[in-house]
Write an enzyme that holds these catalytic residues in place. Structure first.
Site, short mmCIF file in Angstrom:
data_model
loop_
_atom_site.label_atom_id
_atom_site.label_comp_id
_atom_site.label_asym_id
_atom_site.label_seq_id
_atom_site.Cartn_x
_atom_site.Cartn_y
_atom_site.Cartn_z
N ASP A 95 24.13 36.60 -20.08
CA ASP A 95 23.29 37.79 -19.89
C ASP A 95 22.40 38.06 -21.11
O ASP A 95 22.90 38.32 -22.21
CB ASP A 95 24.16 39.02 -19.65
CG ASP A 95 25.14 38.85 -18.50
OD1 ASP A 95 25.83 37.82 -18.45
OD2 ASP A 95 25.24 39.76 -17.67
N GLU A 141 19.51 39.85 -15.79
CA GLU A 141 19.58 41.19 -15.20
C GLU A 141 19.52 42.32 -16.22
O GLU A 141 19.35 43.47 -15.85
CB GLU A 141 20.84 41.33 -14.34
CG GLU A 141 22.12 41.37 -15.14
CD GLU A 141 23.10 42.38 -14.56
OE1 GLU A 141 22.93 42.82 -13.43
OE2 GLU A 141 24.04 42.74 -15.29
N ASN A 142 19.66 42.01 -17.52
CA ASN A 142 19.57 43.04 -18.56
C ASN A 142 18.39 42.79 -19.51
O ASN A 142 18.33 43.35 -20.60
CB ASN A 142 20.85 43.07 -19.41
CG ASN A 142 22.09 43.39 -18.60
OD1 ASN A 142 23.04 42.63 -18.60
ND2 ASN A 142 22.09 44.50 -17.91
N ASN A 163 24.40 43.21 -10.86
CA ASN A 163 24.42 44.59 -10.36
C ASN A 163 23.28 45.45 -10.91
O ASN A 163 23.01 46.53 -10.39
CB ASN A 163 25.76 45.26 -10.68
CG ASN A 163 26.04 45.35 -12.16
OD1 ASN A 163 26.11 44.32 -12.85
ND2 ASN A 163 26.22 46.55 -12.68
N HIS A 164 22.58 44.98 -11.95
CA HIS A 164 21.42 45.72 -12.47
C HIS A 164 20.10 45.16 -11.94
O HIS A 164 19.03 45.46 -12.50
CB HIS A 164 21.42 45.68 -14.00
CG HIS A 164 22.52 46.48 -14.62
ND1 HIS A 164 22.59 47.85 -14.53
CD2 HIS A 164 23.62 46.08 -15.33
CE1 HIS A 164 23.67 48.28 -15.17
NE2 HIS A 164 24.31 47.23 -15.65
N HIS A 181 28.86 37.14 -10.78
CA HIS A 181 28.65 38.32 -11.61
C HIS A 181 29.73 39.34 -11.25
O HIS A 181 29.61 40.07 -10.27
CB HIS A 181 27.25 38.88 -11.35
CG HIS A 181 26.76 39.79 -12.41
ND1 HIS A 181 26.20 39.33 -13.59
CD2 HIS A 181 26.73 41.14 -12.51
CE1 HIS A 181 25.85 40.35 -14.34
NE2 HIS A 181 26.16 41.47 -13.71
N HIS A 225 28.46 39.20 -16.57
CA HIS A 225 28.60 40.65 -16.42
C HIS A 225 29.35 41.31 -17.57
O HIS A 225 28.96 42.40 -18.01
CB HIS A 225 29.28 41.03 -15.10
CG HIS A 225 29.47 42.51 -14.94
ND1 HIS A 225 28.41 43.39 -14.84
CD2 HIS A 225 30.59 43.27 -14.87
CE1 HIS A 225 28.87 44.62 -14.70
NE2 HIS A 225 30.19 44.59 -14.74
N HIS A 245 29.63 40.41 -20.71
CA HIS A 245 28.95 40.21 -21.99
C HIS A 245 29.90 39.72 -23.09
O HIS A 245 29.53 39.72 -24.26
CB HIS A 245 28.25 41.49 -22.47
CG HIS A 245 27.11 41.92 -21.60
ND1 HIS A 245 26.09 42.74 -22.04
CD2 HIS A 245 26.82 41.66 -20.30
CE1 HIS A 245 25.23 42.96 -21.06
NE2 HIS A 245 25.67 42.31 -20.00
#
Length: 261
Positions: A5, A36-37, A64-65, A147, A172, A174
């Site tokens: 991520d 996603e981040n 999820n983001h 994830h 997810h 991290h």
């Protein structure tokens, strides 16, 4: 090569600075990142996605983001190199799996999201099985980015996909796990790839706001930390004829630490 991520500007800076070294060391045919981040810790934009592609990334997975930055709705349907969790509800924008090409090679990538401690969505095992079985008709080399929050759910997915997917890697949390292995059926497995972002924050975000929320249970605005970076991921060597993994190595770099060239 799969990179964990990427969190905000610090993560993007680390990726940009280290990709030339990683390409030289591992000589990967295909590079996949979880994005996603990437936009200030919340979602991704088309500009950032194009930056990644210009740097040599071949595919981007999400989580999820995915929808945290509204810009994504303007391009996700038209970007075949990006996937979001395939077990999102039917009709959701974007694609849950794709096939990317690089340096004369092909890799099918599948994105799934767990359900333990995350929003209740469709079963990742059922959806993942359907997709992977379909892909296996034409593709030997398949990567699954799962994830998910719970280590048990991720490990279960690794065993579930053993012998069917070439790589199952978790994202997810991290936090890079230390359980890299090649399962009996030939699937390379790692519970979590880790992240690319500040090692001086908490999961890439500034410490003070996170500590305030934990100690007071009051709302706090999380901001990406700009401290020294760390970069986590994995490299896998796959047998093109069988799709099985022959080698798996964790990638772990930290700013200002010496590495062997």
């Amino acid at each position: 090569m799969f990179i964990g991520d990427i969190v905000g500007n610090t993560g993007r800076k680390a990726l940009r600075e280290n990709l030339p070294y990683l390409k030289s060391k591992y000589q990967p045919h295909i590079i996949i990142v979880n994005g996603e981040n990437a936009a200030a810790g919340r979602g991704i934009t088309s500009a950032i996605a194009n930056e990644f592609f210009n740097w040599g990334v071949h595919g981007i997975t999400m989580g999820n983001h995915t929808w945290d930055n509204r810009d994504i709705f303007e391009f996700i349907d038209d970007e075949p190199r990006m996937v979001r969790p395939a077990n999102f509800p039917p009709g959701t924008p974007g694609h849950g799996y794709t096939v990317v090409k690089g340096n004369g090679k092909q890799l099918a990538i599948v994105n799934l999201q767990g359900r333990t401690f995350l929003p209740a969505i469709d079963c990742p095992f059922r959806v993942g099985e359907e997709i992977v079985e379909e892909l296996r008709r034409q593709h030997k080399c398949i990567l699954v980015d799962f994830h998910a929050e719970a280590t048990s759910e991720k490990i279960a997915m690794g065993w579930f996909m053993d012998g069917r997917a070439s790589i199952v890697v978790g994202t997810h949390t991290h936090v890079q796990s230390n359980d890299d292995t090649i399962l009996p059926g030939g699937t390379a497995y790692l519970t979590d790839a880790g992240m690319v972002g500040s090692r001086e924050g908490i999961l890439g975000m500034e410490k003070d706001a996170v500590l305030y929320k934990f100690t007071t249970q009051l709302p706090a605005r999380f901001v990406v930390d700009e401290g020294k970076w760390m970069l986590h991921g994995l490299f896998a060597d796959l047998d093109e004829d069988t799709g099985k993994a022959k080698r798996l190595e964790k990638i772990r770099l930290r700013e200002d630490e010496w590495v062997m060239e």
